[in-house]
Enzyme design. Sequence first.
Site, PDB file in Angstrom:
ATOM      1  N   ASP A  86      14.363  -5.823   8.726  1.00 19.81           N
ATOM      2  CA  ASP A  86      14.184  -4.385   8.702  1.00 19.81           C
ATOM      3  C   ASP A  86      14.007  -3.982   7.234  1.00 19.81           C
ATOM      4  O   ASP A  86      14.387  -4.730   6.329  1.00 19.81           O
ATOM      5  CB  ASP A  86      15.425  -3.728   9.314  1.00 19.81           C
ATOM      6  CG  ASP A  86      15.443  -2.231   9.150  1.00 19.81           C
ATOM      7  OD1 ASP A  86      14.444  -1.585   9.508  1.00 19.81           O
ATOM      8  OD2 ASP A  86      16.448  -1.704   8.648  1.00 19.81           O
ATOM      9  N   ASP A  88      14.389  -0.205   5.701  1.00 15.91           N
ATOM     10  CA  ASP A  88      15.295   0.826   5.201  1.00 15.91           C
ATOM     11  C   ASP A  88      16.756   0.439   5.420  1.00 15.91           C
ATOM     12  O   ASP A  88      17.162   0.111   6.541  1.00 15.91           O
ATOM     13  CB  ASP A  88      15.003   2.149   5.896  1.00 15.91           C
ATOM     14  CG  ASP A  88      13.602   2.656   5.591  1.00 15.91           C
ATOM     15  OD1 ASP A  88      13.439   3.359   4.589  1.00 15.91           O
ATOM     16  OD2 ASP A  88      12.664   2.312   6.350  1.00 15.91           O
ATOM     17  N   GLU A  95      16.950   5.059   2.840  1.00  8.91           N
ATOM     18  CA  GLU A  95      16.154   5.429   4.010  1.00  8.91           C
ATOM     19  C   GLU A  95      14.996   6.253   3.462  1.00  8.91           C
ATOM     20  O   GLU A  95      15.171   7.397   3.031  1.00  8.91           O
ATOM     21  CB  GLU A  95      16.985   6.248   5.001  1.00  8.91           C
ATOM     22  CG  GLU A  95      18.092   5.480   5.687  1.00  8.91           C
ATOM     23  CD  GLU A  95      17.578   4.531   6.766  1.00  8.91           C
ATOM     24  OE1 GLU A  95      16.479   4.789   7.323  1.00  8.91           O
ATOM     25  OE2 GLU A  95      18.271   3.541   7.057  1.00  8.91           O
ATOM     26  N   ARG A 131      11.744  13.921  12.863  1.00  9.08           N
ATOM     27  CA  ARG A 131      11.884  13.868  11.404  1.00  9.08           C
ATOM     28  C   ARG A 131      10.536  14.020  10.703  1.00  9.08           C
ATOM     29  O   ARG A 131      10.426  14.747   9.712  1.00  9.08           O
ATOM     30  CB  ARG A 131      12.567  12.552  10.993  1.00  9.08           C
ATOM     31  CG  ARG A 131      14.055  12.512  11.309  1.00  9.08           C
ATOM     32  CD  ARG A 131      14.664  11.168  10.963  1.00  9.08           C
ATOM     33  NE  ARG A 131      14.218  10.118  11.878  1.00  9.08           N
ATOM     34  CZ  ARG A 131      14.373   8.814  11.650  1.00  9.08           C
ATOM     35  NH1 ARG A 131      14.930   8.393  10.531  1.00  9.08           N
ATOM     36  NH2 ARG A 131      13.954   7.926  12.535  1.00  9.08           N
ATOM     37  N   SER A 175       9.324  -2.552  10.293  1.00 13.20           N
ATOM     38  CA  SER A 175      10.063  -1.339   9.964  1.00 13.20           C
ATOM     39  C   SER A 175       9.682  -0.146  10.821  1.00 13.20           C
ATOM     40  O   SER A 175       8.508   0.050  11.140  1.00 13.20           O
ATOM     41  CB  SER A 175       9.814  -0.995   8.486  1.00 13.20           C
ATOM     42  OG  SER A 175      10.405   0.233   8.138  1.00 13.20           O
ATOM     43  N   GLY A 176      10.708   0.649  11.152  1.00  8.30           N
ATOM     44  CA  GLY A 176      10.459   1.954  11.752  1.00  8.30           C
ATOM     45  C   GLY A 176      10.099   2.977  10.695  1.00  8.30           C
ATOM     46  O   GLY A 176       9.918   4.156  10.994  1.00  8.30           O
ATOM     47  N   LYS A 220       9.489  -3.500  17.592  1.00  3.00           N
ATOM     48  CA  LYS A 220      10.052  -4.464  16.631  1.00  3.00           C
ATOM     49  C   LYS A 220      10.240  -5.825  17.302  1.00  3.00           C
ATOM     50  O   LYS A 220       9.875  -6.860  16.735  1.00  3.00           O
ATOM     51  CB  LYS A 220      11.384  -3.949  16.079  1.00  3.00           C
ATOM     52  CG  LYS A 220      11.247  -2.861  15.031  1.00  3.00           C
ATOM     53  CD  LYS A 220      12.588  -2.594  14.358  1.00  3.00           C
ATOM     54  CE  LYS A 220      12.407  -1.755  13.093  1.00  3.00           C
ATOM     55  NZ  LYS A 220      13.617  -1.699  12.283  1.00  3.00           N
ATOM     56  N   ASP A 243      20.143  -3.296  10.338  1.00  2.00           N
ATOM     57  CA  ASP A 243      21.359  -2.502  10.135  1.00  2.00           C
ATOM     58  C   ASP A 243      21.568  -1.447  11.201  1.00  2.00           C
ATOM     59  O   ASP A 243      22.676  -0.930  11.347  1.00  2.00           O
ATOM     60  CB  ASP A 243      21.321  -1.810   8.773  1.00  2.00           C
ATOM     61  CG  ASP A 243      20.336  -0.647   8.747  1.00  2.00           C
ATOM     62  OD1 ASP A 243      20.787   0.503   8.613  1.00  2.00           O
ATOM     63  OD2 ASP A 243      19.126  -0.883   8.880  1.00  2.00           O
ATOM     64  N   ASN A 246      18.163   0.420  16.340  1.00  2.00           N
ATOM     65  CA  ASN A 246      16.781   0.083  16.684  1.00  2.00           C
ATOM     66  C   ASN A 246      16.396  -1.333  16.269  1.00  2.00           C
ATOM     67  O   ASN A 246      15.284  -1.781  16.542  1.00  2.00           O
ATOM     68  CB  ASN A 246      15.799   1.096  16.078  1.00  2.00           C
ATOM     69  CG  ASN A 246      15.819   1.097  14.570  1.00  2.00           C
ATOM     70  OD1 ASN A 246      16.873   1.000  13.942  1.00  2.00           O
ATOM     71  ND2 ASN A 246      14.654   1.229  13.961  1.00  2.00           N
TER      72      ASN A 246
END
Length: 287
Positions: A86, A88, A95, A131, A175-176, A220, A243, A246
């Site tokens: 991941d 962030d 983030e 967001r 990554s998201g 992912k 972390d 997700n």
Amino acid sequence: MTTTNTTMNLTLQGLDDCAARLERVAALSGAARPTPLGRKALRCEDIEDTPGLRQAIATAAHAAQLDATFLRGARTLSDFGLVAMDMDSTLITIECIDEIADMQGLKPQVAAITEAAMRGELEFAESLTRRVALLKGLDAAALERVYEERLRLSMGAEAMLAGVKAAGLKTLLVSGGFTFFTERLKARLGLDYTHANELEIVDGKLTGRVVGGIVDAEEKRRTVERVCAAMGIAPSQAIVMGDGANDLKMMGIAGLSVAFRAKPVVREQADVALNFVGLDGILTLLA
């Protein structure tokens, strides 16, 4: 996960001058001769793995600011072909979307949504849509400012990447977050694969939307599967680090899942939890 009549190897590791703390916690394991792994780690082999002993060691290790990891058998980097990370709060300390929002004066609102998503209280796709919508109208130059001024690699990131590359493993950043950052990190760190969301930018401004599908927990997992298939390896030959909630689906198919500075729901389900040492702690575990 494990029951009585099972033996495991316990690795303890910490930072700074931790030798006395390592020996004190290792003594709880009953190991006759713990094996030193450099100055900041010990391995206790063939420990009787019981829930009571695990809990006692976990409590003592946390109080001593040490990471304690139980793994079955001797595992090395050569058992794996891929490290998937991941971005962030895993490979990097921030983030990105929260820091972008700070440029709009909206960090508290966006950070609260981020936290809820990472704890698993809000579906990731919904959280990202909400967001990103708050960023509508922001000058795209804010992305460059976040990268240059605020993005920092997590402790041990470069040492970890050097170690896994030297062992012949490929690297995937999934990554998201956003391609603006993953593509720059790919070039900077020599990563093999990346996959992330693309922010829509029109006339130099963020539109408040992403281009294409959202990289959520399912995507992912699919990305790890796709890269493993392309490499001709099974997901069980992947190390996956994350972390947030997700990350759990991609961690769930891995041969070794690593929770780094993670939310409780992630720590509880991962094979490895690194709360104190850096990302290079996996090199110690797989030495």
